[in-house]
Design a protein around this motif. Sequence first.
Motif, PDB file in Angstrom:
ATOM      1  N   LYS A 174       3.697  14.230  -2.850  1.00  0.00           N
ATOM      2  CA  LYS A 174       3.385  12.941  -2.208  1.00  0.00           C
ATOM      3  C   LYS A 174       3.106  11.878  -3.278  1.00  0.00           C
ATOM      4  O   LYS A 174       3.549  10.738  -3.175  1.00  0.00           O
ATOM      5  CB  LYS A 174       2.168  13.089  -1.275  1.00  0.00           C
ATOM      6  N   SER A 187      -4.480  15.409   1.145  1.00  0.00           N
ATOM      7  CA  SER A 187      -4.806  16.008   2.445  1.00  0.00           C
ATOM      8  C   SER A 187      -4.062  17.317   2.730  1.00  0.00           C
ATOM      9  O   SER A 187      -4.244  17.925   3.761  1.00  0.00           O
ATOM     10  CB  SER A 187      -4.513  15.001   3.563  1.00  0.00           C
ATOM     11  N   SER A 188      -3.172  17.767   1.788  1.00  0.00           N
ATOM     12  CA  SER A 188      -2.427  19.006   2.049  1.00  0.00           C
ATOM     13  C   SER A 188      -2.642  19.997   0.904  1.00  0.00           C
ATOM     14  O   SER A 188      -3.639  19.922   0.195  1.00  0.00           O
ATOM     15  CB  SER A 188      -0.934  18.705   2.188  1.00  0.00           C
ATOM     16  N   GLU A 233      -5.529   3.605  -0.008  1.00  0.00           N
ATOM     17  CA  GLU A 233      -4.522   4.354   0.747  1.00  0.00           C
ATOM     18  C   GLU A 233      -4.141   5.655   0.025  1.00  0.00           C
ATOM     19  O   GLU A 233      -3.941   6.689   0.662  1.00  0.00           O
ATOM     20  CB  GLU A 233      -3.273   3.483   0.981  1.00  0.00           C
ATOM     21  N   LEU A 234      -4.067   5.590  -1.290  1.00  0.00           N
ATOM     22  CA  LEU A 234      -3.777   6.805  -2.048  1.00  0.00           C
ATOM     23  C   LEU A 234      -4.892   7.838  -1.838  1.00  0.00           C
ATOM     24  O   LEU A 234      -4.615   9.012  -1.578  1.00  0.00           O
ATOM     25  CB  LEU A 234      -3.634   6.490  -3.548  1.00  0.00           C
ATOM     26  N   CYS A 235      -6.135   7.380  -1.929  1.00  0.00           N
ATOM     27  CA  CYS A 235      -7.286   8.287  -1.719  1.00  0.00           C
ATOM     28  C   CYS A 235      -7.195   8.972  -0.360  1.00  0.00           C
ATOM     29  O   CYS A 235      -7.403  10.172  -0.234  1.00  0.00           O
ATOM     30  CB  CYS A 235      -8.599   7.511  -1.736  1.00  0.00           C
ATOM     31  N   ASP A 236      -6.881   8.161   0.662  1.00  0.00           N
ATOM     32  CA  ASP A 236      -6.874   8.685   2.033  1.00  0.00           C
ATOM     33  C   ASP A 236      -5.704   9.624   2.312  1.00  0.00           C
ATOM     34  O   ASP A 236      -5.816  10.535   3.119  1.00  0.00           O
ATOM     35  CB  ASP A 236      -6.804   7.523   3.046  1.00  0.00           C
ATOM     36  N   ASN A 237      -4.561   9.372   1.659  1.00  0.00           N
ATOM     37  CA  ASN A 237      -3.357  10.107   2.067  1.00  0.00           C
ATOM     38  C   ASN A 237      -2.856  11.203   1.135  1.00  0.00           C
ATOM     39  O   ASN A 237      -2.208  12.138   1.582  1.00  0.00           O
ATOM     40  CB  ASN A 237      -2.197   9.129   2.301  1.00  0.00           C
ATOM     41  N   ILE A 238      -3.129  11.048  -0.137  1.00  0.00           N
ATOM     42  CA  ILE A 238      -2.493  11.996  -1.057  1.00  0.00           C
ATOM     43  C   ILE A 238      -3.110  13.393  -1.007  1.00  0.00           C
ATOM     44  O   ILE A 238      -2.406  14.391  -1.007  1.00  0.00           O
ATOM     45  CB  ILE A 238      -2.530  11.456  -2.515  1.00  0.00           C
ATOM     46  N   ASN A 294       0.626  17.759  -2.237  1.00  0.00           N
ATOM     47  CA  ASN A 294      -0.066  16.551  -2.701  1.00  0.00           C
ATOM     48  C   ASN A 294       0.627  15.982  -3.940  1.00  0.00           C
ATOM     49  O   ASN A 294       0.789  14.773  -4.075  1.00  0.00           O
ATOM     50  CB  ASN A 294      -1.533  16.858  -3.021  1.00  0.00           C
ATOM     51  N   ASN A 318       0.837  -1.211   0.000  1.00  0.00           N
ATOM     52  CA  ASN A 318       0.000   0.000   0.000  1.00  0.00           C
ATOM     53  C   ASN A 318       0.866   1.253   0.000  1.00  0.00           C
ATOM     54  O   ASN A 318       0.594   2.220  -0.683  1.00  0.00           O
ATOM     55  CB  ASN A 318      -0.894   0.039   1.246  1.00  0.00           C
ATOM     56  N   ARG A 319       1.918   1.208   0.769  1.00  0.00           N
ATOM     57  CA  ARG A 319       2.780   2.387   0.936  1.00  0.00           C
ATOM     58  C   ARG A 319       3.674   2.610  -0.281  1.00  0.00           C
ATOM     59  O   ARG A 319       3.832   3.721  -0.763  1.00  0.00           O
ATOM     60  CB  ARG A 319       3.647   2.188   2.197  1.00  0.00           C
TER      61      ARG A 319
END
Length: 224
Positions: free
Chosen positions: A99, A90-91, A83-88, A96, A52-53
């Motif tokens: 990231k 957010s800034s 995981e991409l949806c949740d983390n990318i 983004n 995922n990472r």
Amino acid sequence: MREDICTIPISEAFEENDGCPICRMRKTVEERILDYIMGAAMMEPDVRIETNRLGFCKEHLGGMMKKRGRLPLALILESHAKELCDNIFSSSYQKNGLKAKQVHSTCFVCEKIEWGFERMINTIYLTYERDKEFRDLFDSQEFFCLEHYSLLAANSSKKVMRKYYSEFNKALEETVSKYLENLHSDLEKYCSMYDYRNNTENADWGTSKDSVERAALFLTGISE
Ligand SMILES: [Zn+2]
Ligand SMILES: [Zn+2]
């Protein structure tokens, strides 16, 4: 992830004596990792966290797509996409983007290959130092590709090979320089065969006919 997935008995790759043994070693490890993530790793949550990472590079995702079974791949990609949806996003826009660039530049399979490969190269030095049979096997190889010649020579050290450092490097260099000299004379011959004076039906190409393919193999290793 089980460590033995990334390590193979090195003498197997050397016993085949057809092409660069280090390329063969790398290819075997790569195939094993691809089989593993599409199979047994499905049951290992720590592997999923890493895939995922890190995601996958073009070459290795391509390799996974060629394997049988779409569901294992779909499950891996589903949680990676989540995981991409949740983390990318957010800034700030720029952060983004960076990231996303970071994820795009990493690959789970590449990382595992590097990890296993480094250990195998070290094992080669250690086995050369300790095992006479392996020394004979190593010294009698037909060739090492340019990349792996450079890797083996540049990383060899007297600390690891106290007794056989010089013998190792001499054998390695002799193998590669002899191969390269023959390759060059075959390429020269190949070029000369295009001269109209040599362009007859019974022209003798000697060993030069596949010299372009052999040069590509020497310069870039196994490509598929
Ligand atoms: Zn190689
Ligand atoms: Zn990769």
